[in-house]
Design a protein around this motif. Structure first.
Motif, PDB file in Angstrom:
ATOM      1  N   TRP A  22      -8.766  87.113  98.900  1.00 34.65           N
ATOM      2  CA  TRP A  22      -7.688  86.643  99.769  1.00 34.65           C
ATOM      3  C   TRP A  22      -6.746  87.784 100.136  1.00 34.65           C
ATOM      4  N   ASP A  67     -12.446  87.871 112.255  1.00 39.77           N
ATOM      5  CA  ASP A  67     -13.583  87.068 111.808  1.00 39.77           C
ATOM      6  C   ASP A  67     -14.094  87.508 110.438  1.00 39.77           C
ATOM      7  N   ILE A 113     -11.940  85.948 107.973  1.00 38.96           N
ATOM      8  CA  ILE A 113     -12.296  84.548 107.749  1.00 38.96           C
ATOM      9  C   ILE A 113     -13.433  84.449 106.738  1.00 38.96           C
ATOM     10  N   SER A 155     -13.142  82.877 102.991  1.00 34.10           N
ATOM     11  CA  SER A 155     -13.997  81.738 102.657  1.00 34.10           C
ATOM     12  C   SER A 155     -14.774  81.975 101.370  1.00 34.10           C
ATOM     13  N   PHE A 181     -12.355  81.645  98.551  1.00 34.73           N
ATOM     14  CA  PHE A 181     -12.025  80.256  98.243  1.00 34.73           C
ATOM     15  C   PHE A 181     -13.153  79.571  97.484  1.00 34.73           C
ATOM     16  N   ARG A 199     -17.109  80.468 113.370  1.00 40.74           N
ATOM     17  CA  ARG A 199     -15.714  80.217 112.985  1.00 40.74           C
ATOM     18  C   ARG A 199     -15.528  78.795 112.448  1.00 40.74           C
ATOM     19  N   PRO A 208     -15.894  78.483 107.268  1.00 42.62           N
ATOM     20  CA  PRO A 208     -14.901  77.817 106.418  1.00 42.62           C
ATOM     21  C   PRO A 208     -15.338  76.426 105.960  1.00 42.62           C
ATOM     22  N   ALA A 234     -17.218  76.763 102.786  1.00 43.54           N
ATOM     23  CA  ALA A 234     -16.366  77.149 101.663  1.00 43.54           C
ATOM     24  C   ALA A 234     -15.432  76.028 101.237  1.00 43.54           C
ATOM     25  N   VAL A 235     -14.830  75.344 102.194  1.00 48.64           N
ATOM     26  CA  VAL A 235     -13.783  74.379 101.872  1.00 48.64           C
ATOM     27  C   VAL A 235     -14.343  72.997 101.533  1.00 48.64           C
TER      28      VAL A 235
END
Length: 124
Positions: free
Chosen positions: A23, A49, A52, A56, A59, A100, A104, A107-108
């Motif tokens: 991060w 990017d 990002i 990800s 995370f 994009r 994420p 990851a999320v």
């Protein structure tokens, strides 16, 4: 005596350190890209990017339980960076927008979901 995780399992301290480090690197990339806002070139969206992708992976790291799983996440991150390079420098916007959204999402949403699903014992 130091307690160590079984061979092949990702240590939670390492996963936490990866979370924080990735991060910090992602935020630094976003700052570098934002400083040159007036001088936008092809490299600026690529740096955003890559940030990002790095954020990800950072995370998702605490939700990965094995070193092999973390290696696979890093392999997919490299593939995503190559995809972003092709899309950003080649001007192929559908690839960029697709990545994009998808990077994420994995990851999320998917990493915590698989962690939760692997921890559930139905017929134990």
């Amino acid at each position: 005596m130091i307690a160590r995780p079984p061979k092949g399992e990702l240590d939670k301290r390492i996963a936490g350190a990866v979370f924080v480090l990735f991060w910090l690197v992602a935020i630094a990339a976003w700052i570098v890209a934002g400083v040159a806002l007036g001088k936008a070139g092809a490299w600026q969206p690529f740096v955003v990017d890559v940030g990002i992708v790095i954020a990800s992976v950072g995370f998702a790291a605490p939700f990965l339980s094995t070193v092999k799983g973390f290696g696979v996440a890093l392999l997919f991150a490299v593939i995503a960076v190559v995809g972003f390079a092709v899309g950003d420098f080649g001007g192929i916007l559908p690839i960029v927008y697709f990545l994009r959204i998808v990077v994420p999402f994995f990851a999320v949403i998917l990493a915590p979901t698989f962690k939760l699903a692997n921890g559930v014992k139905i017929f134990a």
